[in-house]
Design a protein around this motif. Structure first.
Motif, PDB file in Angstrom:
ATOM      1  N   TYR A 106       0.885  -3.790   9.064  1.00  0.00           N
ATOM      2  CA  TYR A 106       2.052  -3.867   8.189  1.00  0.00           C
ATOM      3  C   TYR A 106       3.275  -4.445   8.885  1.00  0.00           C
ATOM      4  O   TYR A 106       3.542  -4.139  10.048  1.00  0.00           O
ATOM      5  CB  TYR A 106       2.395  -2.471   7.638  1.00  0.00           C
ATOM      6  CG  TYR A 106       1.267  -1.907   6.785  1.00  0.00           C
ATOM      7  CD1 TYR A 106       1.136  -2.292   5.453  1.00  0.00           C
ATOM      8  CD2 TYR A 106       0.314  -1.049   7.331  1.00  0.00           C
ATOM      9  CE1 TYR A 106       0.094  -1.821   4.676  1.00  0.00           C
ATOM     10  CE2 TYR A 106      -0.740  -0.575   6.560  1.00  0.00           C
ATOM     11  CZ  TYR A 106      -0.838  -0.957   5.236  1.00  0.00           C
ATOM     12  OH  TYR A 106      -1.885  -0.491   4.480  1.00  0.00           O
TER      13      TYR A 106
ATOM     14  N   ASP B 119       0.867  -1.176   0.000  1.00  0.00           N
ATOM     15  CA  ASP B 119       0.000   0.000   0.000  1.00  0.00           C
ATOM     16  C   ASP B 119       0.906   1.230   0.000  1.00  0.00           C
ATOM     17  O   ASP B 119       2.070   1.157   0.406  1.00  0.00           O
ATOM     18  CB  ASP B 119      -0.919   0.004   1.232  1.00  0.00           C
ATOM     19  CG  ASP B 119      -1.872  -1.190   1.231  1.00  0.00           C
ATOM     20  OD1 ASP B 119      -2.259  -1.636   0.129  1.00  0.00           O
ATOM     21  OD2 ASP B 119      -2.209  -1.684   2.334  1.00  0.00           O
TER      22      ASP B 119
ATOM     23  N   PRO C 280      -7.465  -0.341  -6.897  1.00  0.00           N
ATOM     24  CA  PRO C 280      -6.916   0.121  -5.619  1.00  0.00           C
ATOM     25  C   PRO C 280      -7.964   0.976  -4.913  1.00  0.00           C
ATOM     26  O   PRO C 280      -8.746   1.676  -5.557  1.00  0.00           O
ATOM     27  CB  PRO C 280      -5.715   0.984  -6.038  1.00  0.00           C
ATOM     28  CG  PRO C 280      -5.367   0.563  -7.417  1.00  0.00           C
ATOM     29  CD  PRO C 280      -6.660   0.115  -8.052  1.00  0.00           C
TER      30      PRO C 280
ATOM     31  N   VAL D 113      -1.609  -2.198  -6.254  1.00  0.00           N
ATOM     32  CA  VAL D 113      -1.540  -1.821  -4.837  1.00  0.00           C
ATOM     33  C   VAL D 113      -2.915  -2.078  -4.232  1.00  0.00           C
ATOM     34  O   VAL D 113      -3.916  -2.093  -4.945  1.00  0.00           O
ATOM     35  CB  VAL D 113      -1.160  -0.329  -4.609  1.00  0.00           C
ATOM     36  CG1 VAL D 113       0.174   0.018  -5.224  1.00  0.00           C
ATOM     37  CG2 VAL D 113      -2.230   0.605  -5.100  1.00  0.00           C
ATOM     38  N   GLY D 114      -2.931  -2.287  -2.909  1.00  0.00           N
ATOM     39  CA  GLY D 114      -4.207  -2.439  -2.228  1.00  0.00           C
ATOM     40  C   GLY D 114      -4.851  -1.082  -2.001  1.00  0.00           C
ATOM     41  O   GLY D 114      -5.922  -0.780  -2.528  1.00  0.00           O
ATOM     42  N   SER D 115      -4.182  -0.246  -1.200  1.00  0.00           N
ATOM     43  CA  SER D 115      -4.730   1.066  -0.860  1.00  0.00           C
ATOM     44  C   SER D 115      -3.736   2.163  -1.184  1.00  0.00           C
ATOM     45  O   SER D 115      -2.525   1.992  -1.026  1.00  0.00           O
ATOM     46  CB  SER D 115      -5.049   1.141   0.639  1.00  0.00           C
ATOM     47  OG  SER D 115      -6.043   0.205   0.974  1.00  0.00           O
ATOM     48  N   LEU D 116      -4.267   3.277  -1.637  1.00  0.00           N
ATOM     49  CA  LEU D 116      -3.460   4.466  -1.921  1.00  0.00           C
ATOM     50  C   LEU D 116      -4.010   5.597  -1.053  1.00  0.00           C
ATOM     51  O   LEU D 116      -5.160   6.013  -1.219  1.00  0.00           O
ATOM     52  CB  LEU D 116      -3.575   4.810  -3.408  1.00  0.00           C
ATOM     53  CG  LEU D 116      -2.792   6.006  -3.938  1.00  0.00           C
ATOM     54  CD1 LEU D 116      -1.294   5.808  -3.767  1.00  0.00           C
ATOM     55  CD2 LEU D 116      -3.105   6.232  -5.426  1.00  0.00           C
ATOM     56  N   TYR D 117      -3.199   6.045  -0.088  1.00  0.00           N
ATOM     57  CA  TYR D 117      -3.576   7.148   0.789  1.00  0.00           C
ATOM     58  C   TYR D 117      -2.921   8.415   0.256  1.00  0.00           C
ATOM     59  O   TYR D 117      -1.698   8.554   0.332  1.00  0.00           O
ATOM     60  CB  TYR D 117      -3.091   6.890   2.218  1.00  0.00           C
ATOM     61  CG  TYR D 117      -3.647   5.632   2.840  1.00  0.00           C
ATOM     62  CD1 TYR D 117      -4.857   5.657   3.538  1.00  0.00           C
ATOM     63  CD2 TYR D 117      -2.969   4.418   2.718  1.00  0.00           C
ATOM     64  CE1 TYR D 117      -5.368   4.492   4.101  1.00  0.00           C
ATOM     65  CE2 TYR D 117      -3.475   3.259   3.282  1.00  0.00           C
ATOM     66  CZ  TYR D 117      -4.673   3.305   3.968  1.00  0.00           C
ATOM     67  OH  TYR D 117      -5.184   2.153   4.524  1.00  0.00           O
TER      68      TYR D 117
ATOM     69  N   LEU E  56       3.761  -0.722   3.894  1.00  0.00           N
ATOM     70  CA  LEU E  56       3.175   0.597   3.634  1.00  0.00           C
ATOM     71  C   LEU E  56       4.341   1.536   3.320  1.00  0.00           C
ATOM     72  O   LEU E  56       5.248   1.722   4.137  1.00  0.00           O
ATOM     73  CB  LEU E  56       2.380   1.093   4.845  1.00  0.00           C
ATOM     74  CG  LEU E  56       1.669   2.444   4.671  1.00  0.00           C
ATOM     75  CD1 LEU E  56       0.690   2.426   3.501  1.00  0.00           C
ATOM     76  CD2 LEU E  56       0.936   2.834   5.966  1.00  0.00           C
TER      77      LEU E  56
ATOM     78  N   ARG F 238       2.618  -7.228   4.876  1.00  0.00           N
ATOM     79  CA  ARG F 238       2.414  -6.142   3.920  1.00  0.00           C
ATOM     80  C   ARG F 238       3.381  -4.993   4.196  1.00  0.00           C
ATOM     81  O   ARG F 238       3.924  -4.860   5.295  1.00  0.00           O
ATOM     82  CB  ARG F 238       0.975  -5.602   4.007  1.00  0.00           C
ATOM     83  CG  ARG F 238      -0.085  -6.626   3.613  1.00  0.00           C
ATOM     84  CD  ARG F 238      -1.477  -5.988   3.572  1.00  0.00           C
ATOM     85  NE  ARG F 238      -1.623  -5.035   2.481  1.00  0.00           N
ATOM     86  CZ  ARG F 238      -1.815  -5.363   1.208  1.00  0.00           C
ATOM     87  NH1 ARG F 238      -1.905  -6.629   0.845  1.00  0.00           N
ATOM     88  NH2 ARG F 238      -1.932  -4.425   0.282  1.00  0.00           N
TER      89      ARG F 238
END
Lengths: 256, 256
Positions: free
Chosen positions: A176, A87, A153, A110-114, A202, A200
């Protein structure tokens, strides 16, 4: 809007476009099927449902001239490959670069994009239309079409750096194995600090010009380790792909 | 011509622009110095000579309005960092993508870039102006300005795949520890086949759609090992950065 030319290696469908097993397409995807793939009734093409399964479609009918249309019967039996266990926390980039980064990250997986604010993010970037879902989603979809994936994502926007660090990060950092912040300079290398235990990652990537000292300090307090990929300064777009690729390579050689 | 906006992290000079220790700049670089860096007489800025040393310049005089100009006295005492030990064989990409790839590769650092023909390269790409030195060189320079480097990659064009394999490759392959050809599919991974003994890597990256079987076979006969980075299909631009980064990471952890 002008969209970057990306090879459509899979035709992606929205779940609401699928009626039973039949799908009726017009516009961009129909044009791709009849003009680029040159598909005719009876042919099979690779299709997928966004955030769903992958499979194939059998062409039933087409109009090879404008207005293009395609009718097909689909079968979606396979789940898509899991994305790399990565992520990203990304300081909001310049809009034209952000569009390309959205496609690249969806393609790389990617899983998450912050997407967060930072001191060196120009305030005007937050006025860009691309931070609205009906704009940014299509850039993600182009990346999935390129990479043959269906998993979008998850993208979230955080206009305050401090609230993100104080209210969001504490709720997710325990998910993570690696919390990594990239910064140009003479810190440790990625290989030095990367834990190859399964889990994972980050990965936090700053704005052009980098994170300011305060931001580095707050991220370190939140558990991040700072690393550098050497003396060369990369633009954010190149850095995102480069760092994702390095973490992906290290993750694929984890001890199991 | 519209050039991509790249941060100028170093002001690069052509050797013929340096008269003794004094340099007189107009145009793009003068504008950058007075408008972005907001430099005034007495200030120091980072400068380098293309294919030469790095150092600094002391501003002597400027015109902060159009026509912009800057006079500075320079001192170039340091050699630039050696680039990663990577050279690239690249099937000629679409011109608009090739421009960005030139900047990316110069920023990431390569020694030589061999641009070759392949069956899936569209013939029209060879008519593009960007394959002429007075066009492509500026895209390389933008990458060096971004990355703070002075060493231009050496670029050569090979319009025949077969002559390249038969007449050029045999003369250079012995310079490399790793001869690697990237191809989507289920081959070995990069980590599987990469030799961590010290030495340079020659990395071959195909066109959109990949190398054809004949090309893979000829490259294997020339000593290349085929690898895949997984089931995701990346566009050539993303693939170049991703593969360079992975090889760079593996090279930096070689056994010495």
């Amino acid at each position: 809007m002008q969209l970057r030319r990306i090879l459509m290696n899979i035709v992606l469908l929205e779940s609401q476009e699928i009626l039973g097993k039949t799908v009726h397409l017009e516009g961009r995807r129909a044009q791709h099927i009849v003009k680029v793939l040159r598909s005719n009734p009876g042919d099979e093409i690779r299709v997928g449902c966004i955030n769903g399964n992958i499979g194939y479609g059998v062409i039933i009918d087409t109009n090879p001239r404008q207005p293009y249309f395609v009718v097909m019967e689909i079968s979606l039996e396979y789940s898509s490959e899991p994305p790399p266990p990565i992520d990203i926390v990304l300081a909001l980039p310049r809009p034209i670069m952000f569009k390309r980064i959205l496609s690249h990250t969806a393609a790389l997986g990617v899983g998450s994009l912050y997407v967060v604010n930072a001191s060196r993010v120009e305030k005007s970037f937050w006025d860009a239309s691309v931070i609205q879902e009906n704009f940014y989603r299509k850039h993600l979809v182009r990346g999935l079409e390129q990479a043959v994936d269906t998993r979008l994502p998850s993208v979230s926007f955080h206009r305050g750096f401090k609230p993100f660090v104080e209210a969001i990060l504490p709720g997710i950092t325990s998910d993570y194995r690696n919390l990594l912040l990239a910064h140009p300079g003479n810190q440790s290398t990625l290989s030095d600090i990367f834990s190859k235990q399964p889990g994972r990652t980050l990965l936090a990537i700053g704005p052009e010009g980098g994170w300011i000292d305060y931001e580095q300090k707050r991220m370190q307090e939140a558990g991040f380790s700072i690393f550098s990929i050497g003396p060369r300064i990369l633009d954010v777009e190149t850095a995102v792909t480069a760092l994702h690729s390095m973490v992906s390579l290290l993750s694929s050689t984890t001890r199991n």
